[in-house]
Scaffold this motif. Structure first.
Motif, PDB file in Angstrom:
ATOM      1  N   LYS A  44      12.043 -27.036  -1.004  1.00  0.00           N
ATOM      2  CA  LYS A  44      12.681 -28.351  -0.855  1.00  0.00           C
ATOM      3  C   LYS A  44      14.096 -28.222  -0.279  1.00  0.00           C
ATOM      4  O   LYS A  44      14.708 -29.231   0.096  1.00  0.00           O
ATOM      5  CB  LYS A  44      12.689 -29.114  -2.181  1.00  0.00           C
ATOM      6  CG  LYS A  44      13.822 -28.775  -3.092  1.00  0.00           C
ATOM      7  CD  LYS A  44      13.901 -29.702  -4.295  1.00  0.00           C
ATOM      8  CE  LYS A  44      14.772 -29.031  -5.324  1.00  0.00           C
ATOM      9  NZ  LYS A  44      15.749 -29.771  -5.989  1.00  0.00           N
ATOM     10  N   ASN A  45      14.600 -27.000  -0.250  1.00  0.00           N
ATOM     11  CA  ASN A  45      15.939 -26.767   0.296  1.00  0.00           C
ATOM     12  C   ASN A  45      15.904 -25.979   1.599  1.00  0.00           C
ATOM     13  O   ASN A  45      16.919 -25.402   2.009  1.00  0.00           O
ATOM     14  CB  ASN A  45      16.810 -26.021  -0.731  1.00  0.00           C
ATOM     15  CG  ASN A  45      17.163 -26.915  -1.904  1.00  0.00           C
ATOM     16  OD1 ASN A  45      17.350 -28.112  -1.729  1.00  0.00           O
ATOM     17  ND2 ASN A  45      17.247 -26.337  -3.091  1.00  0.00           N
ATOM     18  N   ASP A  48      21.745 -26.599   0.398  1.00  0.00           N
ATOM     19  CA  ASP A  48      21.866 -26.766  -1.051  1.00  0.00           C
ATOM     20  C   ASP A  48      22.209 -25.478  -1.812  1.00  0.00           C
ATOM     21  O   ASP A  48      21.497 -25.088  -2.743  1.00  0.00           O
ATOM     22  CB  ASP A  48      20.547 -27.357  -1.571  1.00  0.00           C
ATOM     23  CG  ASP A  48      20.730 -28.067  -2.894  1.00  0.00           C
ATOM     24  OD1 ASP A  48      21.869 -28.121  -3.385  1.00  0.00           O
ATOM     25  OD2 ASP A  48      19.729 -28.562  -3.432  1.00  0.00           O
TER      26      ASP A  48
HETATM   27 MG   LIG Z   1      18.174 -29.756  -2.624  1.00  0.00          MG
END
Ligand SMILES: [Mg+2]
Ligand SMILES: Nc1ncnc2c1ncn2[C@@H]1O[C@H](COP(=O)(O)OP(=O)(O)OP(=O)(O)O)[C@@H](O)[C@H]1O
Length: 335
Positions: A203-204, A216
């Motif tokens: 997700k990053n 992130d």
């Molecule tokens: Mg993130």
């Protein structure tokens, strides 16, 4: 988001001014930010992305995190950009007073989220290999560096937002494994070897036209690179519970990522690093069902049980090879 532009938080407007980037014309909040306010804002020269750390995370459990992590995120971006060109959005500035950083805005159409690709069954082993190449380049460039270590005095933050909520909390949920989880925490803390991102999750990671882009880095820490490796591999295991049909593809990504990572390890014996990652991996696996931050896509109790059936024996009798963890995971899927 929407039709109408939203009111940009005053701290972000002030932060941009302090960074000398000027006054935003308008802006829109970006989705996904659990721990930060994150906005796309239009400046005279075009769009930029501004991220501001929040003191309390937007998650179900009460989870506080010090806002100075924004400073270390900006520092991580600078070090990573030098070690692995293209691996991060260009950093445009950071403002201590408001806890904001500004970076280049990457167009979503050209930078899909790796997590969304994996969910949709796009399991590209070459991309996983490229993630490893860039990650290990960052670790290798910062290994054994007293200067980098001194710039990331974040042991406490890392304990509070990584080691305790994942490993400590899972040890509290599985009392018979508490000592093992404490040992994993101690080993991780004792291996201060390279600059760790701390949240290497799909997700990053954006799948950019010139390779993976890491976002992130608020958990940045000078510590054990095995944590980043195990953290990312854990997500490739768990994705099989999200899209079962692609299990074999996720396993190929897992193998490619591990192989490419170890090809870049020269600062210590690869086997020693692998043993720490193989030890952490079952702990992180169990953490994502029974720790403080369970993954949102493991919703069925039988899937949680599957994770426990794989992870618990490997915590009681720790493996030294990552392939042993993958094999245990495969056995459950083939069962
Ligand atoms: Mg993130
Ligand atoms: N430089 C950027 N350009 C374009 N989009 C970005 C950029 N940085 C972040 N984003 C978008 O914002 C989302 C959230 O960013 P980030 O992960 O840094 O914030 P966060 O608050 O720490 O989120 P979370 O806690 O959910 O991981 C990303 O998934 C991405 O979609």
């Amino acid at each position: 988001m929407g039709e109408a532009a939203r009111v940009i938080p005053a701290e972000i407007v002030a932060g941009l001014g302090h960074m000398g980037l000027g006054r935003p014309l308008h802006g829109e909040p970006l989705t996904g930010g659990v721990s930060s306010d994150i906005w796309r804002v239009e400046l005279d020269g075009g769009p930029v992305c501004v991220k501001r750390a929040l003191p309390k995370l937007r998650v179900a459990a009460d989870w506080q995190a010090p806002v100075e992590r924004n400073r270390y995120e900006a520092r991580w971006m600078q070090v990573a950009a030098a070690a692995a060109p293209g691996a991060v959005p260009a950093l445009l500035g950071q403002d201590e007073a408001t806890g904001c950083l500004a970076m280049a805005y990457l167009l979503p159409a050209e930078h899909p989220l790796w997590k969304a690709q994996l969910r949709d069954g796009l399991a590209d082993a070459d991309f996983a290999a490229a993630v490893a190449d860039r990650l290990v380049a960052i670790h290798a460039a910062t290994a054994n560096s007293a200067a980098v270590a001194a710039d990331f005095p974040t042991d406490r933050i890392f304990f509070d937002i990584r080691l305790d909520p994942y490993l400590g909390a899972t040890g509290r949920a599985h009392g018979d494994l508490a000592a093992r989880f404490q040992a994993l925490i101690a080993t991780t803390q004792a291996n201060k070897r390279a600059l760790v991102h701390g949240d290497v999750s799909p997700k990053n990671i954006l799948a950019g036209p010139r390779g993976p882009v890491f976002l992130d880095a608020e958990c940045a820490w000078y510590g054990d690179p095995a944590f980043d490796l195990a953290f990312c591999l854990n997500h490739l295991l768990l994705k099989s519970l999200w899209n079962r049909a692609v299990h074999a593809g996720f396993q190929r990504c897992f193998a490619a990522l591990a192989q490419h990572y170890f090809a870049g390890v020269a600062w210590e014996l690869p086997a020693a690093l692998e043993a720490r990652a193989a030890g952490l991996l079952p702990g992180l696996l169990l953490a994502r069902v029974d720790g403080k931050s369970p993954v949102e896509y493991v919703t069925r109790e039988e899937d949680r049980e599957l994770v426990r059936r794989v992870a618990r024996p490997l915590l009681l009798d720790p493996p030294v090879r990552l392939a042993a963890v993958a094999a245990a995971w495969n056995r459950e899927f083939d069962a």
